[in-house]
Design a protein around this motif. Sequence first.
Motif, mmCIF file in Angstrom:
data_model
loop_
_atom_site.group_PDB
_atom_site.id
_atom_site.type_symbol
_atom_site.label_atom_id
_atom_site.label_comp_id
_atom_site.label_asym_id
_atom_site.label_seq_id
_atom_site.Cartn_x
_atom_site.Cartn_y
_atom_site.Cartn_z
ATOM 1 N N PRO A 34 0.799 -1.232 0.000
ATOM 2 C CA PRO A 34 0.000 0.000 0.000
ATOM 3 C C PRO A 34 0.832 1.282 0.000
ATOM 4 O O PRO A 34 0.340 2.346 -0.371
ATOM 5 C CB PRO A 34 -0.838 -0.104 1.287
ATOM 6 C CG PRO A 34 -0.121 -1.098 2.142
ATOM 7 C CD PRO A 34 0.571 -2.040 1.212
ATOM 8 N N LYS A 35 2.113 1.175 0.400
ATOM 9 C CA LYS A 35 2.965 2.369 0.450
ATOM 10 C C LYS A 35 3.783 2.568 -0.821
ATOM 11 O O LYS A 35 3.900 3.682 -1.325
ATOM 12 C CB LYS A 35 3.901 2.303 1.662
ATOM 13 C CG LYS A 35 3.179 2.436 2.996
ATOM 14 C CD LYS A 35 4.173 2.461 4.150
ATOM 15 C CE LYS A 35 3.450 2.660 5.480
ATOM 16 N NZ LYS A 35 4.394 2.656 6.623
ATOM 17 N N THR A 36 4.383 1.461 -1.319
ATOM 18 C CA THR A 36 5.319 1.608 -2.446
ATOM 19 C C THR A 36 5.030 0.639 -3.594
ATOM 20 O O THR A 36 5.877 0.447 -4.459
ATOM 21 C CB THR A 36 6.770 1.391 -1.961
ATOM 22 O OG1 THR A 36 6.846 0.134 -1.289
ATOM 23 C CG2 THR A 36 7.219 2.506 -1.032
ATOM 24 N N ALA B 151 -1.088 8.112 -2.761
ATOM 25 C CA ALA B 151 -0.073 7.917 -1.712
ATOM 26 C C ALA B 151 1.116 7.123 -2.248
ATOM 27 O O ALA B 151 2.276 7.460 -1.973
ATOM 28 C CB ALA B 151 -0.689 7.194 -0.515
ATOM 29 N N GLN B 152 0.843 6.063 -3.020
ATOM 30 C CA GLN B 152 1.937 5.266 -3.599
ATOM 31 C C GLN B 152 2.797 6.120 -4.527
ATOM 32 O O GLN B 152 4.033 6.074 -4.466
ATOM 33 C CB GLN B 152 1.358 4.078 -4.370
ATOM 34 C CG GLN B 152 0.830 2.957 -3.491
ATOM 35 C CD GLN B 152 0.090 1.904 -4.301
ATOM 36 O OE1 GLN B 152 -0.458 2.167 -5.364
ATOM 37 N NE2 GLN B 152 0.066 0.682 -3.776
ATOM 38 N N GLN B 153 2.153 6.903 -5.369
ATOM 39 C CA GLN B 153 2.900 7.731 -6.317
ATOM 40 C C GLN B 153 3.781 8.747 -5.586
ATOM 41 O O GLN B 153 4.937 8.968 -5.954
ATOM 42 C CB GLN B 153 1.928 8.449 -7.254
ATOM 43 C CG GLN B 153 2.612 9.084 -8.462
ATOM 44 C CD GLN B 153 1.636 9.356 -9.584
ATOM 45 O OE1 GLN B 153 0.445 9.436 -9.386
ATOM 46 N NE2 GLN B 153 2.147 9.501 -10.786
ATOM 47 N N LYS B 154 3.245 9.311 -4.518
ATOM 48 C CA LYS B 154 3.996 10.298 -3.730
ATOM 49 C C LYS B 154 5.212 9.634 -3.063
ATOM 50 O O LYS B 154 6.331 10.148 -3.129
ATOM 51 C CB LYS B 154 3.065 10.900 -2.676
ATOM 52 C CG LYS B 154 3.715 11.933 -1.763
ATOM 53 C CD LYS B 154 2.686 12.449 -0.763
ATOM 54 C CE LYS B 154 3.309 13.437 0.200
ATOM 55 N NZ LYS B 154 2.331 13.928 1.186
ATOM 56 N N ASN B 155 4.987 8.479 -2.435
ATOM 57 C CA ASN B 155 6.072 7.777 -1.725
ATOM 58 C C ASN B 155 7.160 7.302 -2.685
ATOM 59 O O ASN B 155 8.362 7.449 -2.405
ATOM 60 C CB ASN B 155 5.515 6.579 -0.953
ATOM 61 C CG ASN B 155 4.591 6.999 0.176
ATOM 62 O OD1 ASN B 155 4.708 8.097 0.701
ATOM 63 N ND2 ASN B 155 3.653 6.136 0.531
ATOM 64 N N GLY C 98 0.787 14.972 -4.265
ATOM 65 C CA GLY C 98 1.922 14.087 -4.471
ATOM 66 C C GLY C 98 2.769 14.454 -5.663
ATOM 67 O O GLY C 98 3.868 13.949 -5.830
ATOM 68 N N MET C 99 2.261 15.351 -6.528
ATOM 69 C CA MET C 99 2.970 15.614 -7.771
ATOM 70 C C MET C 99 3.887 16.830 -7.692
ATOM 71 O O MET C 99 4.843 16.927 -8.428
ATOM 72 C CB MET C 99 1.969 15.781 -8.913
ATOM 73 C CG MET C 99 1.187 14.496 -9.151
ATOM 74 S SD MET C 99 0.110 14.584 -10.570
ATOM 75 C CE MET C 99 1.261 14.335 -11.899
ATOM 76 N N TRP C 100 3.564 17.767 -6.809
ATOM 77 C CA TRP C 100 4.442 18.928 -6.659
ATOM 78 C C TRP C 100 4.679 19.167 -5.171
ATOM 79 O O TRP C 100 3.756 19.519 -4.432
ATOM 80 C CB TRP C 100 3.818 20.179 -7.288
ATOM 81 C CG TRP C 100 3.699 20.045 -8.755
ATOM 82 C CD1 TRP C 100 4.691 20.060 -9.678
ATOM 83 C CD2 TRP C 100 2.483 19.842 -9.480
ATOM 84 N NE1 TRP C 100 4.185 19.872 -10.939
ATOM 85 C CE2 TRP C 100 2.837 19.744 -10.846
ATOM 86 C CE3 TRP C 100 1.141 19.726 -9.120
ATOM 87 C CZ2 TRP C 100 1.892 19.540 -11.841
ATOM 88 C CZ3 TRP C 100 0.203 19.530 -10.106
ATOM 89 C CH2 TRP C 100 0.577 19.435 -11.444
ATOM 90 N N THR C 101 5.889 19.035 -4.727
ATOM 91 C CA THR C 101 6.166 19.115 -3.290
ATOM 92 C C THR C 101 5.917 20.511 -2.739
ATOM 93 O O THR C 101 5.583 20.653 -1.565
ATOM 94 C CB THR C 101 7.629 18.720 -3.004
ATOM 95 O OG1 THR C 101 8.489 19.511 -3.837
ATOM 96 C CG2 THR C 101 7.855 17.260 -3.296
#
Length: 405
Positions: free
Chosen positions: A58-60, A91-95, A142-145
Amino acid sequence: MLEKIEINFEKTVVVGIITQLQSDEKLNEYLDELEFLTFTAGGEVIKRFSQKMDKPNPKTFVGTGKIEEIHLYIKENDVKTVIFDDELTPAQQKNITKILDCKVLDRTNLILDIFAQRAETSYARTQVELAQCQYLLPRLSGMWTHLERQRGGIGMRGPGETEIETDRRIVRDRIALLKEKIKVIDKQMSVQRGNRGALVRVALVGYTNVGKSTLMNVISKSEVFVENKLFATLDTTVRKVVIKNLPFLLSDTVGFIRKLPTQLIESFKSTLDEVREADLLLHVVDISHPEFEDHIDSVNQILKDIKSDGKPTIMVFNKIDAYKPLLLDEDNLTEKTPRHQTLEEWKNTWMSNVGKRNALFISAVNKDNFEEFRENVYEAVREIHISRFPYNKFLYPDYNDAVEE
């Protein structure tokens, strides 16, 4: 002397997982397709990564060890893009992006990018932009910090919107605007379809890159864009075709694909209306593709999703000129698929009886068995036409006058 043009493909790696629902063999099929999608988008796959798991992390998405292995490889080989075969959660994409420090895409994002490249008309561009905005909205943070930095301190307290909230509002407003624009165009296209009169409508459907546009060109003698890449055709093309003395409308629709993003099905509603309103479907299949049976199932599922699975359908197995029988098994005792080379041999296979009508085996490029194809389409259209205009003496001069009396 002709100058040699060098094309710089973007170096990428692809990632997939083996689960109880997806075997190693099935994953390889999907990654083959993902690799072709990547090539279509302008990338070159230099490495595949896979991992056996009960379910995605679920994270990566993949395990921590595998993600570190991917990270090491892309650093050593200067890879800028990693593409995952399944849709990633925000969340996966961000991590994953934080760990890999590179561009991270999933299959949905890749398909949307190809559609954006291929959209030619204003309508297609609007449809694609709507799908992209719908995909983008839950992934903004998740796409732009910079969007997630909420500063405190002097001058930063009190009412107001954070950057992420502002961006979400902008995207939501854009989605609403695009939906209104599509409504207007849908109404115009609905009027256009209504103005076509009572002509029988025939729609070409099928998996992407099966040769629908080539077939369209041959039947209608038109010049629809054709290329050996996925999603070469996005805009629906409608042509009037006459076989013998019988006119009908033929439309070439966007190709389907496995794991088709739901955003695209919603955005391309009006394009798919050509299929919904068709009287007859020509389901084109690339018989030279080793996974053509899966392709048939995928198309049938999408037709079911858009409530068009009950329509009269002719199965058209295309590219018989490119068909290659599968090699022997490793034990060299049994052949997976019999060799079919002549038309009669093709007709004796199980494929000949798929659907309510006998299937057709053709080569749109070489026009192999094209007369039989034309005859079968003519007969199918004629049946629909007779049911609609039972007393048309011009088309049916032998019709019994007594019936009319």
